[in-house]
Design an enzyme around this catalytic site. Structure first.
Site, PDB file in Angstrom:
ATOM      1  N   LYS A  36       0.856  -1.197   0.000  1.00  0.00           N
ATOM      2  CA  LYS A  36       0.000   0.000   0.000  1.00  0.00           C
ATOM      3  C   LYS A  36       0.890   1.245   0.000  1.00  0.00           C
ATOM      4  CE  LYS A  36      -0.184   0.152   5.007  1.00  0.00           C
ATOM      5  NZ  LYS A  36      -0.763  -0.465   6.197  1.00  0.00           N
ATOM      6  N   ARG A 135     -11.236   0.430  14.860  1.00  0.00           N
ATOM      7  CA  ARG A 135     -11.176   1.104  13.568  1.00  0.00           C
ATOM      8  C   ARG A 135     -12.145   0.377  12.636  1.00  0.00           C
ATOM      9  NH1 ARG A 135      -5.504   2.367  10.585  1.00  0.00           N
ATOM     10  NH2 ARG A 135      -5.632   0.166  10.047  1.00  0.00           N
ATOM     11  N   TYR A 275      14.025  31.817   2.065  1.00  0.00           N
ATOM     12  CA  TYR A 275      12.850  32.625   2.403  1.00  0.00           C
ATOM     13  C   TYR A 275      12.969  33.199   3.807  1.00  0.00           C
ATOM     14  CZ  TYR A 275      10.275  30.656  -1.557  1.00  0.00           C
ATOM     15  OH  TYR A 275       9.847  30.295  -2.801  1.00  0.00           O
ATOM     16  N   MET A 323       9.421  24.411  -2.174  1.00  0.00           N
ATOM     17  CA  MET A 323       8.610  23.428  -2.887  1.00  0.00           C
ATOM     18  C   MET A 323       9.470  22.526  -3.766  1.00  0.00           C
ATOM     19  SD  MET A 323       5.388  23.998  -5.421  1.00  0.00           S
ATOM     20  CE  MET A 323       4.300  24.742  -4.247  1.00  0.00           C
TER      21      MET A 323
HETATM   22  C1  LIG Z   1       0.019  -1.489   6.765  1.00  0.00           C
HETATM   23  C2  LIG Z   1      -0.588  -2.720   7.270  1.00  0.00           C
HETATM   24  C3  LIG Z   1       0.199  -3.834   7.557  1.00  0.00           C
HETATM   25  C4  LIG Z   1       1.720  -3.831   7.451  1.00  0.00           C
HETATM   26  O1  LIG Z   1       2.272  -3.099   8.518  1.00  0.00           O
HETATM   27  P1  LIG Z   1       3.867  -3.033   8.724  1.00  0.00           P
HETATM   28  O2  LIG Z   1       4.006  -2.427  10.069  1.00  0.00           O
HETATM   29  O3  LIG Z   1       4.396  -2.127   7.674  1.00  0.00           O
HETATM   30  O4  LIG Z   1       4.386  -4.402   8.608  1.00  0.00           O
HETATM   31  C5  LIG Z   1      -0.453  -4.995   7.948  1.00  0.00           C
HETATM   32  N1  LIG Z   1      -1.803  -5.033   8.077  1.00  0.00           N
HETATM   33  C6  LIG Z   1      -2.588  -3.968   7.818  1.00  0.00           C
HETATM   34  C7  LIG Z   1      -4.071  -4.095   7.973  1.00  0.00           C
HETATM   35  C8  LIG Z   1      -2.009  -2.787   7.416  1.00  0.00           C
HETATM   36  O5  LIG Z   1      -2.783  -1.728   7.163  1.00  0.00           O
END
Ligand SMILES: *Cc1c(COP(=O)(O)O)cnc(C)c1O
Length: 383
Positions: A36, A135, A275, A323
């Site tokens: 992700k 969550r 700046y 930037m």
């Molecule tokens: C991001 C995530 C992980 C991985 O987490 P790490 O700490 O990077 O290993 C595992 N499970 C879920 C649901 C996540 O969102």
């Protein structure tokens, strides 16, 4: 160089990290590679390609947009799992393309069943259990209803997994909360079993949980940060060191981020640099302009704080990070030329700028720093 900077990804580092993880978890635990956030800033397509090369055949993403990117590079027998966002359209796409997804609401489960019926194809779902993070996930009270629905619609749904996520396994301060979560998860799993529902995989652990609480490994672990060669927290690393003889870090950073000196000039004592009045030259200084700024992912909170390597030496960012540009003090480097290499992350000469060092100079977590690296920076796979 045609671009302001390059991100290099080390294949040998990834191999080393995965080897260590596999050896630690054992052959009965599958590793899902969490990609992700654009593979934690590494570049999702490039990173997934490398991971496939290293034998990974399971990927975890946040949404269908990321799933599509992984799809572009994967081979047939590779599973993609969406852990977060899927709307109605994405549910249909996912089922149609054999992408499994987390389900943490009745509404989503009903929609998945409906879409599966319409497509004439089974939906692959992972039932997420709310165990204490508060969550996403089904609460205890909803579980019986979920079980009934799964039993009733079993021709249309495959129970790919039963899962949960821990609220802070990287810090021992959360020990009580995490161990309670493990108990709740086990209870829900037995409930499923008693009702004749056997999830194909039980998966609960992220990197920190997999290292600190071995019982959370179960059938599969979802590993993000550690495959990239970084620790979820200093505590996680220390806890490993306490358990083994070797004090060497078994992980190796995969990413390096490099740019070059764009311009050099001298500033006289008493002048402000950049700046506003964030930095005043107390004496005559030589500065280098580097074409890196917050639009590329170099946080503004590193103004007057960040360090980069030039000619193997640490040079401090002076003034505020702009930037697209920042200014560094290069007074100590005598023979500096335009085009000389600047390292934001990575090794140069005898020195090394670690990702962790950013948290010494700002309050950024390693996760955050990486995820903010601009998608536009070219990624290059190196050995
Ligand atoms: C991001 C995530 C992980 C991985 O987490 P790490 O700490 O990077 O290993 C595992 N499970 C879920 C649901 C996540 O969102």
């Amino acid at each position: 160089m045609h671009t302001n900077s390059t991100i290099e990804l080390s294949l040998s580092a990834l191999k080393k990290n995965l080897y260590f993880l596999k050896r630690t978890f054992g052959r009965n635990v599958k590793i899902s590679s969490v990609v992700k956030g654009n593979a934690y800033g590494h570049g999702i397509r490039e990173f997934a390609t490398m991971a496939l090369h290293c034998g990974i055949n399971h990927f975890s993403v946040f949404d269908s947009h990321e799933a599509k990117k992984v799809k572009q590079v994967v081979k047939k027998n590779t599973e993609i799992m969406i852990m977060g966002f899927v709307d109605d359209e994405a549910i249909t796409w996912a089922i149609d393309h054999n992408v499994s997804f987390f389900v943490f609401e009745k509404d989503r489960l009903r929609k998945a069943i409906k879409a599966a019926k319409k497509l004439g194809k089974k939906a692959g779902v992972h039932i997420e259990v709310e165990t204490g993070m508060n969550r996403t996930g089904f609460g205890m009270r909803e579980i019986p209803g979920v079980i009934r629905l799964l039993q009733k619609e079993k021709e249309h749904v495959t129970l790919k997994g039963l899962c949960t996520h821990y609220a802070g396994a990287e810090s021992i301060a959360n020990y009580y909360r995490v161990t309670e979560q493990i108990k709740v998860f086990k209870k829900v799993h037995s409930q499923f079993n008693r009702e004749g529902l056997h999830p194909e995989t039980r998966h609960t652990a992220c990197s920190a949980a997999a290292m600190m609480y071995p019982e959370t490994r179960m059938d599969m672990v979802r590993i993000g940060i550690m495959q990239y060669g970084l620790w979820p927290s200093p505590e996680t690393f220390v806890s490993l060191l306490n358990k083994r003889k070797s004090k060497a870090d078994p992980l190796e950073r995969v990413i390096a981020w490099k740019s070059e000196v764009m311009s050099i000039k001298k500033v006289k004592a008493g002048d402000f640099i950049g700046y506003g009045t964030h930095f005043m030259a107390k004496q005559k200084v030589k500065i280098a302009i580097v074409p890196i700024g917050y639009s590329h992912g170099y946080s503004r909170s590193l103004s007057n704080q960040g360090r980069v390597l030039i000619h193997g030496r640490r040079c401090v960012v002076v003034g505020s990070v702009g930037m697209n540009m920042m200014i560094v003090d290069v007074s100590q480097i005598l023979d500096l030329k335009k085009g000389d290499e600047v390292v934001m992350i990575g090794a140069q000469g005898q020195d090394d700028m670690s990702v962790a060092s950013f948290s010494d100079y700002s309050d950024q977590l390693n996760y955050e720093l990486l995820a903010r690296l601009s998608r536009d920076i070219p990624r290059k796979i190196v050995d």
